[in-house]
Design a protein around this motif. Structure first.
Motif, PDB file in Angstrom:
ATOM      1  N   LYS A 102     -53.782  20.904   1.347  1.00 37.42           N
ATOM      2  CA  LYS A 102     -53.614  20.259   0.162  1.00 37.42           C
ATOM      3  C   LYS A 102     -52.375  19.069  -0.043  1.00 37.42           C
ATOM      4  O   LYS A 102     -52.353  18.518  -0.776  1.00 37.42           O
ATOM      5  N   GLU A 103     -51.540  19.553   1.013  1.00 43.39           N
ATOM      6  CA  GLU A 103     -50.363  18.607   1.003  1.00 43.39           C
ATOM      7  C   GLU A 103     -50.247  18.005   2.575  1.00 43.39           C
ATOM      8  O   GLU A 103     -50.642  18.874   3.374  1.00 43.39           O
ATOM      9  N   PRO A 104     -49.766  16.982   2.999  1.00 44.97           N
ATOM     10  CA  PRO A 104     -49.651  16.787   4.196  1.00 44.97           C
ATOM     11  C   PRO A 104     -48.656  17.705   5.196  1.00 44.97           C
ATOM     12  O   PRO A 104     -47.628  18.282   4.725  1.00 44.97           O
ATOM     13  N   VAL A 105     -49.311  18.017   6.171  1.00 51.18           N
ATOM     14  CA  VAL A 105     -48.492  18.866   7.277  1.00 51.18           C
ATOM     15  C   VAL A 105     -48.115  18.234   8.516  1.00 51.18           C
ATOM     16  O   VAL A 105     -49.298  17.576   9.012  1.00 51.18           O
ATOM     17  N   GLU A 106     -46.882  18.443   8.905  1.00 47.14           N
ATOM     18  CA  GLU A 106     -46.529  17.782  10.144  1.00 47.14           C
ATOM     19  C   GLU A 106     -47.210  18.698  11.274  1.00 47.14           C
ATOM     20  O   GLU A 106     -47.265  20.117  11.082  1.00 47.14           O
ATOM     21  N   PRO A 107     -47.785  18.033  12.200  1.00 47.37           N
ATOM     22  CA  PRO A 107     -48.579  18.533  13.457  1.00 47.37           C
ATOM     23  C   PRO A 107     -47.397  19.181  14.320  1.00 47.37           C
ATOM     24  O   PRO A 107     -46.163  18.923  14.195  1.00 47.37           O
ATOM     25  N   LEU A 108     -47.827  20.299  14.870  1.00 54.00           N
ATOM     26  CA  LEU A 108     -46.675  21.094  15.867  1.00 54.00           C
ATOM     27  C   LEU A 108     -46.010  20.169  16.849  1.00 54.00           C
ATOM     28  O   LEU A 108     -45.378  20.637  17.494  1.00 54.00           O
ATOM     29  N   ASN A 109     -46.808  19.171  17.352  1.00 53.94           N
ATOM     30  CA  ASN A 109     -46.291  18.529  18.381  1.00 53.94           C
ATOM     31  C   ASN A 109     -45.241  17.511  17.985  1.00 53.94           C
ATOM     32  O   ASN A 109     -44.879  16.749  18.780  1.00 53.94           O
ATOM     33  N   THR A 110     -44.764  17.561  16.799  1.00 54.79           N
ATOM     34  CA  THR A 110     -43.546  16.531  16.445  1.00 54.79           C
ATOM     35  C   THR A 110     -42.453  17.763  15.909  1.00 54.79           C
ATOM     36  O   THR A 110     -42.491  18.946  15.687  1.00 54.79           O
ATOM     37  N   ALA A 111     -41.022  17.095  16.282  1.00 53.95           N
ATOM     38  CA  ALA A 111     -40.113  18.040  15.976  1.00 53.95           C
ATOM     39  C   ALA A 111     -39.978  18.570  14.626  1.00 53.95           C
ATOM     40  O   ALA A 111     -39.546  19.826  14.532  1.00 53.95           O
ATOM     41  N   GLN A 112     -40.362  17.741  13.505  1.00 59.01           N
ATOM     42  CA  GLN A 112     -40.175  18.250  12.256  1.00 59.01           C
ATOM     43  C   GLN A 112     -41.308  19.343  12.030  1.00 59.01           C
ATOM     44  O   GLN A 112     -40.879  20.353  11.191  1.00 59.01           O
ATOM     45  N   GLY A 113     -42.455  19.179  12.527  1.00 63.02           N
ATOM     46  CA  GLY A 113     -43.513  20.206  12.529  1.00 63.02           C
ATOM     47  C   GLY A 113     -43.211  21.539  13.169  1.00 63.02           C
ATOM     48  O   GLY A 113     -43.326  22.550  12.473  1.00 63.02           O
ATOM     49  N   ALA A 114     -42.692  21.313  14.375  1.00 66.27           N
ATOM     50  CA  ALA A 114     -42.267  22.590  14.921  1.00 66.27           C
ATOM     51  C   ALA A 114     -41.172  23.260  14.192  1.00 66.27           C
ATOM     52  O   ALA A 114     -41.068  24.346  14.190  1.00 66.27           O
ATOM     53  N   ARG A 115     -40.128  22.536  13.943  1.00 63.62           N
ATOM     54  CA  ARG A 115     -39.171  23.391  12.787  1.00 63.62           C
ATOM     55  C   ARG A 115     -39.465  23.911  11.652  1.00 63.62           C
ATOM     56  O   ARG A 115     -38.916  24.924  11.391  1.00 63.62           O
ATOM     57  N   ASP A 116     -40.477  23.117  10.959  1.00 63.16           N
ATOM     58  CA  ASP A 116     -40.955  23.974   9.639  1.00 63.16           C
ATOM     59  C   ASP A 116     -41.664  25.300  10.079  1.00 63.16           C
ATOM     60  O   ASP A 116     -41.632  26.061   9.392  1.00 63.16           O
ATOM     61  N   PHE A 117     -42.325  24.947  11.276  1.00 68.90           N
ATOM     62  CA  PHE A 117     -43.137  26.140  11.657  1.00 68.90           C
ATOM     63  C   PHE A 117     -42.192  27.396  12.071  1.00 68.90           C
ATOM     64  O   PHE A 117     -42.340  28.581  11.689  1.00 68.90           O
ATOM     65  N   VAL A 118     -41.166  26.904  12.563  1.00 60.36           N
ATOM     66  CA  VAL A 118     -40.234  27.966  13.338  1.00 60.36           C
ATOM     67  C   VAL A 118     -39.486  28.707  11.883  1.00 60.36           C
ATOM     68  O   VAL A 118     -39.344  30.129  11.980  1.00 60.36           O
ATOM     69  N   TYR A 119     -39.051  28.072  11.132  1.00 59.88           N
ATOM     70  CA  TYR A 119     -38.482  28.221   9.865  1.00 59.88           C
ATOM     71  C   TYR A 119     -39.293  29.150   8.981  1.00 59.88           C
ATOM     72  O   TYR A 119     -38.727  29.885   8.156  1.00 59.88           O
TER      73      TYR A 119
END
Length: 223
Positions: A43-60
């Motif tokens: 329902k909201e934009p999600v950064e893909p894991l192949n970007t730094a921000q997406g990977a950071r959000d996933f790890v956190y």
């Protein structure tokens, strides 16, 4: 409307199951991490894991034990990938592709089933209660039913995955190169599409217990 809500899985339950299987499990490379798939479309934009921000959000978003398990598996996977860089690896066999297909399809049967069943039951009850009081349309009741289904799906996703893991279906035994091959990815995507399709169709079973307008009029005329 029936398929779209079934296409995103919660990250945390999937990694918790992976962590419980231990870091020595085979075939859990990037070709299989279902982090972006599950009960509902985003329902909201999600950064893909192949970007730094997406990977950071996933790890956190992970617990400490999940981060440790993920790090161990990534290190193991990368060491295998480096060792196999110069090797000629055969594409996955038909048996391996079937395992990939089933491994991807089974959880999505549960997601599709719950999503449609809850949406139909909730939408019908909303139409018969709130709809009568406030005079909302059938589509508005269906939208509210989908809201209930979305919220329920967030809580039930982990249980669906846990139940699927208890079926005893072995994880595909693939090496890193095979996990990244198009044959593997195609089998995985086909499994998800077919699984969610079967689940959504099975999830329409509440319609069997609802009377049509013609049947209601016939009963009223008899009375």
């Amino acid at each position: 409307m029936l398929l779209a809500p079934c296409l995103r899985r919660l990250l945390r339950p999937s990694l918790s199951l992976a962590a419980s299987r231990g870091s020595g499990a085979r075939g859990e490379g990037p070709g299989f991490l279902p982090c972006r798939l599950g009960t509902h479309s985003a329902k909201e934009p999600v950064e893909p894991l192949n970007t730094a921000q997406g990977a950071r959000d996933f790890v956190y978003s992970l617990h400490s034990k999940e981060r440790k398990s993920l790090l161990q598996e990534l290190q193991r996977f990368e060491s295998m990938a480096i060792a196999q860089e110069e090797m000629e690896i055969k594409p996955p066999s038909s048996a391996q592709r079937r395992y990939v297909f089933l491994h991807s399809a089974i959880p999505f049967v549960g997601f599709g089933f719950l999503d449609n069943a809850i949406m139909i039951v909730a939408g019908t009850q909303i139409e018969l209660s709130i709809g009568v009081i406030f005079g909302i349309s059938t589509m508005a009741a269906a939208a509210l039913g989908n809201l209930v289904s979305d919220v329920a799906g967030l809580g039930l996703a982990g249980y669906v995955e846990a139940l699927a893991s208890r079926l005893g279906l072995p994880s595909p035994d693939l090496n890193p190169k095979q996990a990244d091959m198009w044959q593997t990815r195609l089998s995985s995507q086909l499994g998800k599409v077919i699984g969610v399709t079967i689940g959504c169709i099975l999830g329409m079973f509440p319609l069997l217990f609802f009377k049509t307008e013609e049947e209601e009029k016939l009963e009223e005329s008899k009375n």
